[in-house]
Design a protein around this motif. Structure first.
Motif, PDB file in Angstrom:
ATOM      1  N   ARG A  63       0.828  -1.199   0.000  1.00  0.00           N
ATOM      2  CA  ARG A  63       0.000   0.000   0.000  1.00  0.00           C
ATOM      3  C   ARG A  63       0.870   1.260   0.000  1.00  0.00           C
ATOM      4  N   TRP A 115       2.599   1.747  -3.546  1.00  0.00           N
ATOM      5  CA  TRP A 115       1.792   1.442  -4.727  1.00  0.00           C
ATOM      6  C   TRP A 115       2.108   2.363  -5.902  1.00  0.00           C
ATOM      7  N   ARG A 151      -7.135  -2.560  -7.995  1.00  0.00           N
ATOM      8  CA  ARG A 151      -7.882  -1.542  -7.251  1.00  0.00           C
ATOM      9  C   ARG A 151      -9.316  -2.001  -7.003  1.00  0.00           C
ATOM     10  N   ARG A 165      -6.152   0.579  -2.047  1.00  0.00           N
ATOM     11  CA  ARG A 165      -4.908   0.924  -2.748  1.00  0.00           C
ATOM     12  C   ARG A 165      -4.959   2.378  -3.209  1.00  0.00           C
TER      13      ARG A 165
END
Length: 288
Positions: free
Chosen positions: A251, A254, A280, A286
């Motif tokens: 996360r 990303w 996603r 995310r």
């Protein structure tokens, strides 16, 4: 006094290094996910992403553990401290594995067969041209090659489950080059058809570019448009801690360019766009 202080400092550093926790990461020879040997060794999709994660976990001593899918699954089931990447979910694995948030998605596996046998499957195609796998295997008289211990996605796994011990199913150990090995057996006339991913067929065609009977693919009924891939760990306190760390790193990074290079390695621009949108969709937390 300085000598004593320096000696104490060195002893503390040595103690810290000695106490570093060791983390083992699976490595298979399964292009394009893992490339364990040859001139491109280490450049697989999971190789690159695992290396990125390792670089963000410097407090651990990281090492690769070369294995095969069947052995790695047995080690995780036994609770060994091992992380494997690129695996798919199914009910059996969920009973003893913990899954991180998905980091990659591939097109689903397909039925691969010589073009001369395609007409034999026409009665078992649905309106969308997809093979109704369990019916085709049961009634067509054609043999099907699969890799034992491998998950092909829920819909295929369920259909294969209804065919357990069927004489038309020929199971090959997953340790032996997985999909490409099945395709080779088919070209040698030892199988009529096989289940494999498109990436495995592309690699096979690079090695054997001009087969006498060209290979064709058919989609399998019930499969989604993409299949996510995950890092997994054993269902232990250690495994929960590692999966939580992997999730947090994925996360956090990303949108990091280095993360993107590793997570979407070997995909063209369209493939990256499709994968990002799908991941996603699976996990709305995310960062966009």
């Amino acid at each position: 006094m300085r000598r004593i202080s320096y000696a104490l400092f060195l002893s503390l550093v040595s103690l810290r290094l000695a106490a570093a926790e060791s983390v083992s990461w699976c490595q298979f020879d399964l292009p394009p996910m893992y490339i364990a040997s040859g001139p491109e060794a280490g450049s697989g999709i999971v190789d690159g992403h695992a290396a990125f994660l390792m670089s963000k976990m410097p407090e651990f001593e990281h090492k690769w553990q070369y294995s095969n899918i069947a052995r790695a699954q047995a080690d995780i089931k036994a609770g060994h401290p091992l992380i494997c990447g690129g695996l798919q979910r199914n009910a059996e694995r969920e009973s003893y594995m913990l899954f991180a948030e998905p980091f990659y998605a591939s097109t689903p596996p397909q039925l691969i067969l010589p073009s001369s046998r395609r007409a034999s499957l026409k009665p078992w195609l649905n309106a969308a041209g997809e093979v109704k796998l369990s019916q085709a295997v049961s009634a067509s008289g054609l043999t099907l090659g699969i890799s034992s211990g491998r998950s092909y996605g829920q819909a295929i796994d369920e259909q294969l489950g209804t065919l357990r011990n069927h004489p038309a199913i020929i199971s090959r150990p997953a340790a032996d080059d997985v999909g490409e090995g099945l395709i080779r057996m088919m070209q040698l006339g030892r199988l009529d058809m096989a289940i494999a991913f498109g990436s495995e067929l592309r690699i096979y065609r690079q090695h054997y570019p001009n087969p006498a009977d060209p290979l064709v693919t058919l989609p399998i009924a019930g499969m989604p448009r993409l299949i996510p891939a995950y890092f997994v760990a054993p269902q232990t306190d250690w495994g929960r801690r590692m999966i939580a760390r992997i999730n947090a790193l994925q996360r956090q990074y990303w949108n990091d360019p280095d993360f993107r290079r590793s997570a979407f390695l070997r995909q063209d621009a369209e493939g990256r766009k499709r994968t990002e949108a799908y991941l996603r969709e699976l996990d709305p937390r995310r960062k966009r």
